[in-house]
Scaffold this motif. Structure first.
Motif, PDB file in Angstrom:
ATOM      1  N   LEU A   7       0.839  -1.274   0.090  1.00 45.22           N
ATOM      2  CA  LEU A   7       0.096   0.004  -0.183  1.00 45.22           C
ATOM      3  C   LEU A   7       0.921   1.208  -0.012  1.00 45.22           C
ATOM      4  O   LEU A   7       0.530   1.991  -0.871  1.00 45.22           O
ATOM      5  N   LEU A   8       1.840   1.292   1.019  1.00 43.62           N
ATOM      6  CA  LEU A   8       2.866   2.318   1.017  1.00 43.62           C
ATOM      7  C   LEU A   8       3.423   2.581  -0.465  1.00 43.62           C
ATOM      8  O   LEU A   8       3.666   3.602  -0.664  1.00 43.62           O
ATOM      9  N   TYR A   9       4.075   1.537  -1.181  1.00 43.14           N
ATOM     10  CA  TYR A   9       4.679   1.487  -2.236  1.00 43.14           C
ATOM     11  C   TYR A   9       3.813   2.318  -3.220  1.00 43.14           C
ATOM     12  O   TYR A   9       4.146   2.955  -3.996  1.00 43.14           O
ATOM     13  N   GLY A  10       2.507   1.868  -3.399  1.00 44.68           N
ATOM     14  CA  GLY A  10       1.799   2.268  -4.415  1.00 44.68           C
ATOM     15  C   GLY A  10       1.317   3.799  -4.300  1.00 44.68           C
ATOM     16  O   GLY A  10       1.208   4.680  -5.029  1.00 44.68           O
ATOM     17  N   VAL A  11       1.185   4.109  -2.882  1.00 45.49           N
ATOM     18  CA  VAL A  11       0.924   5.595  -2.530  1.00 45.49           C
ATOM     19  C   VAL A  11       2.060   6.412  -2.968  1.00 45.49           C
ATOM     20  O   VAL A  11       2.119   7.423  -3.587  1.00 45.49           O
ATOM     21  N   ALA A  12       3.318   5.931  -2.851  1.00 49.33           N
ATOM     22  CA  ALA A  12       4.410   6.634  -3.168  1.00 49.33           C
ATOM     23  C   ALA A  12       4.425   6.893  -4.616  1.00 49.33           C
ATOM     24  O   ALA A  12       4.854   7.941  -5.267  1.00 49.33           O
ATOM     25  N   TRP A  13       4.395   5.623  -5.464  1.00 49.99           N
ATOM     26  CA  TRP A  13       4.410   5.849  -6.902  1.00 49.99           C
ATOM     27  C   TRP A  13       3.287   6.528  -7.380  1.00 49.99           C
ATOM     28  O   TRP A  13       3.457   7.326  -8.447  1.00 49.99           O
ATOM     29  N   LEU A  14       2.219   6.578  -6.779  1.00 51.74           N
ATOM     30  CA  LEU A  14       0.915   7.378  -7.279  1.00 51.74           C
ATOM     31  C   LEU A  14       1.246   8.816  -7.219  1.00 51.74           C
ATOM     32  O   LEU A  14       0.864   9.688  -7.938  1.00 51.74           O
ATOM     33  N   GLY A  15       1.993   9.190  -6.147  1.00 52.80           N
ATOM     34  CA  GLY A  15       2.382  10.550  -6.090  1.00 52.80           C
ATOM     35  C   GLY A  15       3.151  11.228  -6.920  1.00 52.80           C
ATOM     36  O   GLY A  15       2.758  12.509  -7.469  1.00 52.80           O
ATOM     37  N   PHE A  16       3.848  10.647  -7.590  1.00 53.82           N
ATOM     38  CA  PHE A  16       5.017  11.297  -8.754  1.00 53.82           C
ATOM     39  C   PHE A  16       3.864  11.709  -9.720  1.00 53.82           C
ATOM     40  O   PHE A  16       4.061  12.957 -10.086  1.00 53.82           O
ATOM     41  N   PRO A  17       3.375  10.751 -10.603  1.00 55.41           N
ATOM     42  CA  PRO A  17       2.350  11.282 -11.851  1.00 55.41           C
ATOM     43  C   PRO A  17       1.429  12.073 -11.322  1.00 55.41           C
ATOM     44  O   PRO A  17       1.045  13.080 -12.021  1.00 55.41           O
ATOM     45  N   LEU A  22      -0.499  17.907 -11.840  1.00 60.34           N
ATOM     46  CA  LEU A  22      -0.723  19.393 -11.266  1.00 60.34           C
ATOM     47  C   LEU A  22       0.018  20.181 -11.797  1.00 60.34           C
ATOM     48  O   LEU A  22      -0.565  21.280 -12.202  1.00 60.34           O
ATOM     49  N   GLN A  23       1.372  19.914 -11.948  1.00 62.40           N
ATOM     50  CA  GLN A  23       2.150  20.982 -12.708  1.00 62.40           C
ATOM     51  C   GLN A  23       1.677  21.263 -14.043  1.00 62.40           C
ATOM     52  O   GLN A  23       1.585  22.305 -14.602  1.00 62.40           O
ATOM     53  N   LEU A  24       1.478  20.165 -14.907  1.00 61.56           N
ATOM     54  CA  LEU A  24       0.760  20.403 -16.192  1.00 61.56           C
ATOM     55  C   LEU A  24      -0.419  21.150 -16.245  1.00 61.56           C
ATOM     56  O   LEU A  24      -0.817  21.993 -17.314  1.00 61.56           O
ATOM     57  N   LEU A  25      -1.422  20.999 -15.056  1.00 61.82           N
ATOM     58  CA  LEU A  25      -2.563  21.683 -15.117  1.00 61.82           C
ATOM     59  C   LEU A  25      -2.630  22.963 -14.897  1.00 61.82           C
ATOM     60  O   LEU A  25      -3.054  23.779 -15.602  1.00 61.82           O
ATOM     61  N   LEU A  42       9.133   8.460 -18.731  1.00 63.38           N
ATOM     62  CA  LEU A  42       9.763   7.445 -18.984  1.00 63.38           C
ATOM     63  C   LEU A  42      10.862   6.926 -18.073  1.00 63.38           C
ATOM     64  O   LEU A  42      10.978   5.551 -17.778  1.00 63.38           O
ATOM     65  N   LEU A  43      11.740   7.686 -17.403  1.00 65.70           N
ATOM     66  CA  LEU A  43      12.488   7.443 -16.444  1.00 65.70           C
ATOM     67  C   LEU A  43      11.882   6.843 -15.341  1.00 65.70           C
ATOM     68  O   LEU A  43      12.459   5.835 -14.618  1.00 65.70           O
ATOM     69  N   CYS A  44      10.861   7.519 -14.773  1.00 66.26           N
ATOM     70  CA  CYS A  44       9.987   6.856 -13.651  1.00 66.26           C
ATOM     71  C   CYS A  44       9.574   5.381 -14.087  1.00 66.26           C
ATOM     72  O   CYS A  44       9.490   4.423 -13.199  1.00 66.26           O
ATOM     73  N   LEU A  45       8.909   5.262 -15.249  1.00 66.65           N
ATOM     74  CA  LEU A  45       8.582   3.930 -15.760  1.00 66.65           C
ATOM     75  C   LEU A  45       9.699   2.909 -15.662  1.00 66.65           C
ATOM     76  O   LEU A  45       9.691   1.603 -15.227  1.00 66.65           O
ATOM     77  N   ALA A  46      10.802   3.409 -16.047  1.00 63.33           N
ATOM     78  CA  ALA A  46      11.951   2.388 -16.120  1.00 63.33           C
ATOM     79  C   ALA A  46      12.339   2.160 -14.502  1.00 63.33           C
ATOM     80  O   ALA A  46      12.951   1.012 -14.372  1.00 63.33           O
TER      81      ALA A  46
END
Length: 307
Positions: A7-17, A22-25, A42-46
């Motif tokens: 759960l924590l791992y998923g929350v951490a990764w969800l926060g980046f995109p 938000l920046q793009l918006l 792409l770097l994040c996916l890698a």
């Protein structure tokens, strides 16, 4: 990982995109700048494909470059980068042990602190807090990493002590630690569970001292017969476990058959359950245990391979 860790791992990764969205918006990029966001994605996916152990080494540099990019692009809103800089230092601490974590984190802290000056941002109230906070956040993060390292050392020596006093073999907890180490290296392995047949009758007829001597003898036999690098452990009572690194199910089955035949020379037989690791330790234990009890049900002195 356990459920909470996932759960924590998923929350951490969800926060980046979400942060990037938000920046793009609120600060829509123009022209070629969109390609920069695509590169960071792409770097994040890698990094994500490397798993929890390997991701921080790549992500720490990707996030550092991304934060410098946002410091430049955000203009007057550049202080918002300070909210995300702690993640950079935590990644550095996860990616490297001291002193490399200090060097890497210090390099990025210095780069972030100097970037507003290099970009010509206003030097005032916000900048003072931003620059000072980088040093404090880095120090606290690395202090946390140091405590984590010391806790790991204490846990290691505690588990080293958690051996069976009778046979001197690692107990179940030490076995699980070794299984986790193999799992992190992404090498296939197999687990063999052995239960001595009719051990209670042996104890009843010959006495518990003789039963203890037999357990010690079986332990010595197993350690002498397995390959270098294999781990033999006490699973409790008259049950033993063998962790066979880099071993497929068929090879593990052959090893168990050889050990089954060798036990007869000690005057006792054993039932064996063999299972190959499929990514879940609890599932591995369950399948090996079920195979062991099928071996018992087949008349004992058998080896059964789990489904």
């Amino acid at each position: 990982m356990d459920r909470m860790a996932r759960l924590l791992y998923g929350v951490a990764w969800l926060g980046f995109p979400l942060a990037m969205a938000l920046q793009l918006l609120y600060l829509p990029p123009e022209g070629p700048l969109l390609w920069a966001y695509a590169l960071f994605a792409l770097l994040c996916l890698a990094a994500l494909k490397r798993g929890p152990r390997g991701a921080p080494r790549l992500l720490v540099h990707a996030l550092g470059a991304y934060l410098l990019f946002e410091l430049w692009r955000a203009g007057a809103w550049w202080p918002v980068v300070g909210f995300w800089s702690p993640a950079l230092y935590l990644l550095a601490a996860f990616a490297h042990a001291p002193p490399w974590a200090l060097r890497l984190g210090g390099l990025w802290a210095l780069a972030l602190a100097l970037a507003p000056l290099a970009y010509g941002r206003e030097v005032g109230f916000f900048y003072g807090h931003f620059a000072l906070s980088q040093a404090v956040l880095l120090a606290l993060t690395l202090l946390l990493a140091r405590f984590r390292e010391l806790h790991g050392q204490v846990r290691f020596w505690r588990e080293k002590a958690l051996t069976c006093p009778l046979t001197g073999l690692p107990n179940r907890r030490a076995l699980e630690r070794e299984a986790a180490r193999v799992d992190r290296g992404e090498r296939p392995f197999s687990l063999v569970l052995l239960d001595l047949d009719d051990f209670k009758r042996w104890n009843d007829e010959r006495g518990h001292p003789e039963g203890d001597l037999l357990l010690k003898e079986v332990a010595r036999f197993l350690v002498a017969q397995v390959r270098q690098g294999d781990l033999v452990g006490r699973w409790g009572g008259e049950k033993f476990a063998l962790l066979l690194p880099a071993t497929g199910p068929r090879e593990a089955l052959a090893i168990a058959q050889r050990l089954r035949q060798g036990l007869r020379a000690l005057g006792i037989t054993g039932s064996f359950g063999v299972a190959a690791y499929r990514g879940d330790l609890q599932d591995l234990y369950r399948r090996a245990d079920e195979a062991l009890y099928r071996a018992k049900a087949l008349g004992k002195d058998q080896v059964v391979l789990a489904d």
